[in-house]
Design a protein around this motif. Sequence first.
Motif, PDB file in Angstrom:
ATOM      1  N   GLU A 155       4.320   1.400  62.805  1.00 32.51           N
ATOM      2  CA  GLU A 155       4.107   1.357  61.244  1.00 32.51           C
ATOM      3  C   GLU A 155       5.428   1.370  60.712  1.00 32.51           C
ATOM      4  N   ARG A 156       5.583   1.419  59.290  1.00 31.21           N
ATOM      5  CA  ARG A 156       6.874   1.578  58.641  1.00 31.21           C
ATOM      6  C   ARG A 156       7.302   2.873  58.736  1.00 31.21           C
ATOM      7  N   PRO A 157       8.397   3.428  58.895  1.00 29.15           N
ATOM      8  CA  PRO A 157       8.751   4.660  58.865  1.00 29.15           C
ATOM      9  C   PRO A 157       8.957   5.200  57.435  1.00 29.15           C
ATOM     10  N   ASN A 158       8.057   6.203  57.077  1.00 31.32           N
ATOM     11  CA  ASN A 158       7.996   6.873  55.728  1.00 31.32           C
ATOM     12  C   ASN A 158       8.041   5.498  54.688  1.00 31.32           C
ATOM     13  N   GLY A 159       7.214   4.635  55.089  1.00 27.75           N
ATOM     14  CA  GLY A 159       6.902   3.790  54.043  1.00 27.75           C
ATOM     15  C   GLY A 159       8.129   2.541  53.937  1.00 27.75           C
ATOM     16  N   HIS A 160       9.142   2.428  54.807  1.00 24.77           N
ATOM     17  CA  HIS A 160      10.313   2.106  54.604  1.00 24.77           C
ATOM     18  C   HIS A 160      10.255   0.746  55.581  1.00 24.77           C
ATOM     19  N   TYR A 177      17.051  10.557  67.252  1.00 21.52           N
ATOM     20  CA  TYR A 177      17.235   9.914  66.133  1.00 21.52           C
ATOM     21  C   TYR A 177      17.296   8.542  66.160  1.00 21.52           C
ATOM     22  N   ILE A 178      16.709   7.529  65.024  1.00 21.15           N
ATOM     23  CA  ILE A 178      16.765   6.186  65.076  1.00 21.15           C
ATOM     24  C   ILE A 178      17.540   5.969  63.780  1.00 21.15           C
ATOM     25  N   GLY A 179      18.469   4.893  64.053  1.00 25.00           N
ATOM     26  CA  GLY A 179      19.059   4.471  62.730  1.00 25.00           C
ATOM     27  C   GLY A 179      18.454   3.096  62.629  1.00 25.00           C
ATOM     28  N   TYR A 180      18.143   2.705  61.593  1.00 27.20           N
ATOM     29  CA  TYR A 180      17.300   1.322  61.290  1.00 27.20           C
ATOM     30  C   TYR A 180      17.756   0.746  60.093  1.00 27.20           C
ATOM     31  N   ALA A 181      17.877  -0.584  60.057  1.00 22.71           N
ATOM     32  CA  ALA A 181      18.323  -1.437  59.030  1.00 22.71           C
ATOM     33  C   ALA A 181      16.886  -1.482  58.219  1.00 22.71           C
ATOM     34  N   ALA A 182      17.172  -1.310  56.913  1.00 22.90           N
ATOM     35  CA  ALA A 182      15.937  -1.161  55.972  1.00 22.90           C
ATOM     36  C   ALA A 182      15.909  -1.780  54.709  1.00 22.90           C
ATOM     37  N   ASP A 183      14.703  -2.121  54.363  1.00 18.78           N
ATOM     38  CA  ASP A 183      14.466  -2.530  53.048  1.00 18.78           C
ATOM     39  C   ASP A 183      15.353  -3.597  52.642  1.00 18.78           C
ATOM     40  N   HIS A 184      14.320  -4.649  52.082  1.00 14.22           N
ATOM     41  CA  HIS A 184      14.842  -5.744  51.283  1.00 14.22           C
ATOM     42  C   HIS A 184      15.968  -6.619  52.154  1.00 14.22           C
ATOM     43  N   THR A 185      15.342  -6.922  53.362  1.00  9.96           N
ATOM     44  CA  THR A 185      16.520  -7.593  54.286  1.00  9.96           C
ATOM     45  C   THR A 185      17.465  -7.049  54.610  1.00  9.96           C
ATOM     46  N   ASN A 186      17.441  -5.702  55.081  1.00 11.59           N
ATOM     47  CA  ASN A 186      18.393  -5.050  55.737  1.00 11.59           C
ATOM     48  C   ASN A 186      19.586  -4.587  54.671  1.00 11.59           C
ATOM     49  N   ARG A 187      19.023  -4.142  53.220  1.00 12.35           N
ATOM     50  CA  ARG A 187      19.985  -3.703  52.313  1.00 12.35           C
ATOM     51  C   ARG A 187      20.616  -2.716  52.540  1.00 12.35           C
ATOM     52  N   THR A 188      20.070  -1.600  53.487  1.00 16.70           N
ATOM     53  CA  THR A 188      20.737  -0.496  53.842  1.00 16.70           C
ATOM     54  C   THR A 188      20.252   0.131  55.426  1.00 16.70           C
ATOM     55  N   ILE A 189      21.122   0.850  55.672  1.00 15.97           N
ATOM     56  CA  ILE A 189      20.707   1.749  56.942  1.00 15.97           C
ATOM     57  C   ILE A 189      20.403   3.116  56.836  1.00 15.97           C
ATOM     58  N   ARG A 190      19.062   3.537  57.440  1.00 16.38           N
ATOM     59  CA  ARG A 190      18.477   4.823  57.139  1.00 16.38           C
ATOM     60  C   ARG A 190      18.474   5.473  58.637  1.00 16.38           C
ATOM     61  N   MET A 191      18.558   6.762  58.504  1.00 15.34           N
ATOM     62  CA  MET A 191      18.532   7.550  59.623  1.00 15.34           C
ATOM     63  C   MET A 191      17.308   8.401  59.632  1.00 15.34           C
ATOM     64  N   VAL A 192      16.637   8.310  60.687  1.00 18.27           N
ATOM     65  CA  VAL A 192      15.223   9.263  60.470  1.00 18.27           C
ATOM     66  C   VAL A 192      15.249   9.939  62.148  1.00 18.27           C
TER      67      VAL A 192
END
Length: 332
Positions: A155-160, A177-192
């Motif tokens: 799934e997409r984590p929290n919709g991202h 914790y997972i750091g993941y390249a997120a949103d719109h061709t890796n526009r940012t890094i998220r940490m979950v």
Amino acid sequence: MMKSKIMAFRIKPVLLVLCVIASLAPSFAQKPTPHTSFKPGGEWLDTDGKHIDCHGGNIIYVDSLKTYYWYGEHRGQPRGASCYSSKDLYNWKNEGVVLDKGEIEIFERPKVVYDAAKQQYVMWFHYDGNRYTVAELGVATSDKPTGPFVVQHHERPNGHESRDIGMYLEPDTKKAYIGYAADHTNRTIRMVELSDDYLSTTTNDVDIEAHCEGPGILKKNGTYYLLTSGCSGWTPNPATYYTAKNILGPYTKQGNPFVGDAGNNSFNSQPCYIFKIPGYKDAYLYMGDRWNGGGRPDSQYVFLPITITEDGKMELHWYKEWDLSMFTPVKK
């Protein structure tokens, strides 16, 4: 006519002996010379003398077995996750493909963590489809470090959107914790933050606000270091690291930690994980992939020691060859 028959009779035993020798040849083949050091970017053969096919993954240490396990993308056939085991980090035994990707179109960057409470191994990975438009996290589990791992959900984590991933396990709390390249061709890094059993993501999910991918994470003296690459596909680029007092941020951009990097391309590699080697003081192992323009089975690896200087800076220096004697053993 009689002469030719006699010659034929004499030749056949010779051919038979040659055939027997040929069939036995593999049993006389010598094992490769054991490794006693790391040689970044060089040929790295397993204990069977074959190229290690284990990319974009991570290493864990199972104390009860006194064994390291290296997981990564198996780029040969069948595609999926491979596992190798070692007693010394230099010499690796091929444990086979522990997860066959089957109908998963794109399987990348597996990361494994052990849940002691349930006594199971949990693998997180980048789950995707054609043209990287699905962009999800996948989860698989196994009762043994050598698999087989069975996919539980994706799934997409929290919709991202989620693509390149890294993982960090807090040694004291065992929080993962997972750091993941997120949103719109890796526009940012998220940490979950993951759930206590590591099987799902929580809503504790923040934007690091850094346009990058390939995250690796370590902690020293209460500071978290997030090492990332730029977004240039299979082409290496200069890395950047960030620091924070909390793993969820906020993070401060610090610069490029690769010292003397003449090609300005992270020593021709991309980070995939930072492994803290047990038994040594501040022994941080950079795990990097040398993709050479694409993810192939024969892509090489760049393993290097990471230094955190007295003033808190991250540095990686090039070594043509090095070994664990660079680190200080922890007294028992």
